[in-house]
Design a protein around this motif. Structure first.
Motif, PDB file in Angstrom:
ATOM      1  N   GLU A  84     -21.581  73.425  70.354  1.00 42.82           N
ATOM      2  CA  GLU A  84     -20.372  73.820  69.634  1.00 42.82           C
ATOM      3  C   GLU A  84     -19.131  73.589  70.483  1.00 42.82           C
ATOM      4  N   ARG A  85     -19.224  73.936  71.760  1.00 39.80           N
ATOM      5  CA  ARG A  85     -18.072  73.749  72.643  1.00 39.80           C
ATOM      6  C   ARG A  85     -17.720  72.267  72.760  1.00 39.80           C
ATOM      7  N   LEU A  86     -18.745  71.422  72.945  1.00 37.86           N
ATOM      8  CA  LEU A  86     -18.494  69.991  73.071  1.00 37.86           C
ATOM      9  C   LEU A  86     -17.944  69.422  71.766  1.00 37.86           C
ATOM     10  N   GLY A  92      -5.767  61.660  85.286  1.00 40.63           N
ATOM     11  CA  GLY A  92      -5.279  62.401  84.131  1.00 40.63           C
ATOM     12  C   GLY A  92      -6.254  62.471  82.976  1.00 40.63           C
ATOM     13  N   LYS A  93      -7.460  61.907  83.146  1.00 40.53           N
ATOM     14  CA  LYS A  93      -8.442  61.890  82.059  1.00 40.53           C
ATOM     15  C   LYS A  93      -9.491  62.986  82.248  1.00 40.53           C
ATOM     16  N   VAL A  94      -9.920  63.557  81.121  1.00 38.84           N
ATOM     17  CA  VAL A  94     -10.985  64.565  81.129  1.00 38.84           C
ATOM     18  C   VAL A  94     -12.237  63.912  80.555  1.00 38.84           C
ATOM     19  N   VAL A 143     -16.150  67.515  83.081  1.00 40.55           N
ATOM     20  CA  VAL A 143     -16.614  68.780  82.520  1.00 40.55           C
ATOM     21  C   VAL A 143     -18.069  68.575  82.107  1.00 40.55           C
ATOM     22  N   LEU A 144     -18.939  69.470  82.535  1.00 38.51           N
ATOM     23  CA  LEU A 144     -20.359  69.352  82.234  1.00 38.51           C
ATOM     24  C   LEU A 144     -20.647  69.971  80.873  1.00 38.51           C
ATOM     25  N   ARG A 145     -21.139  69.143  79.955  1.00 42.47           N
ATOM     26  CA  ARG A 145     -21.422  69.595  78.593  1.00 42.47           C
ATOM     27  C   ARG A 145     -22.817  69.114  78.186  1.00 42.47           C
TER      28      ARG A 145
END
Length: 273
Positions: free
Chosen positions: A180-182, A7-9, A33-35
């Protein structure tokens, strides 16, 4: 493998081995998620060549090495210039300090042994070990990786040393849209943790956040709902100097160890809820 990240991102800030880390997160039940927050790292041949020539023309009293890969890059460049033996003579003729076991191992391969080394793999540990030595009026060649080390440089200069920094590698900043997204995901707590594999990753992120007047929000998020994980003590120190509470730092400086320790952290904290 236990699903300790269920359940963790998890945001992965490092480009190197990101796919392997993502697979590990998935095995542990999480969503990676690749950031990328580091950009490109490249060897600065011209700058390194100039530094080696200066090193030989003005031999220092101290040589301070902070990364094994950086030291090896210097040796490789010196060999290509036909100056490796001369450089080793200059290094052996001075006092040597080193941070990190990888750096010490790299030095040993060339018959070099530091008289000053950290006690815990960090810059702070290196400074503690340096305190019994008189640096007043001494020239110091400081090998870094691809970024400055203001805390170490300031301490050396405050203790009377004349510091010349050598940066074999340089970092090209990542795309601002990625930062910015991260940043927005962290502030909005859309990720549960961010895994940092080098100090420059947070430096680029924090510099971008400052430009957007969101640095305080970023730090508050890390000190609140979002977990900051660092691959090692040096990376962790870079975050802590900016006010971030780094909750996960593995004893063994490896990416896999960081992810396992992060999973254990979630398992412990989830039990308390």
């Amino acid at each position: 493998m236990a699903e300790t990240m269920k359940g963790k991102v998890i945001a992965l800030a490092g480009p190197r081995k990101a796919e392997d880390m993502a697979k590990l997160v998935i095995k542990m039940g999480g969503t990676p998620v690749l950031r990328p927050a580091q950009g490109t790292v490249f060897l600065d041949h011209e700058s390194l060549s100039d530094s080696i020539k200066l090193w030989l023309s003005e031999p220092p009293a101290w040589n301070v090495f902070t990364t094994g890969i950086g030291f090896e890059a210097i040796m490789s460049a010196a060999e290509q210039m036909g100056l490796k033996d001369r450089l080793l003579e200059v290094i052996k003729g001075a006092s040597i300090a080193a941070r990190g076991y990888k750096t010490v191992n790299a030095l040993k391969k060339h018959g070099l042994s530091p008289i000053v080394r950290d006690d815990d793999g960090s810059t702070a540990g290196l400074i503690r070990s340096f305190k019994s030595h008189d640096l007043s009026g001494k020239r110091v060649m400081l090998q870094l990786h691809g970024e400055s080390a203001p805390v170490l440089v300031s301490w050396l200069e405050e203790n009377g040393a004349e510091v010349t920094s050598i940066l074999p590698y340089k970092h090209i900043p990542p795309e601002e849209q990625e930062l910015e997204r991260l940043m927005n995901e962290i502030i909005a707590a859309k990720v549960d943790a961010v895994a940092f594999t080098s100090a420059p990753q947070f430096r680029f992120l924090s510099e971008f956040a400052r430009k957007q007047d969101k640095f305080e929000e970023l730090v508050q998020a890390f000190n609140g709902r979002v977990i900051a994980a660092a691959v090692g003590k040096v990376t962790a120190q870079g975050l802590r100097e900016e006010g971030v509470d780094v909750k996960v730092v593995p004893e063994e400086e490896r990416m896999g160890s960081m992810m396992v320790e992060l999973g254990r952290y979630f398992a412990r904290t989830d039990q308390l809820l």
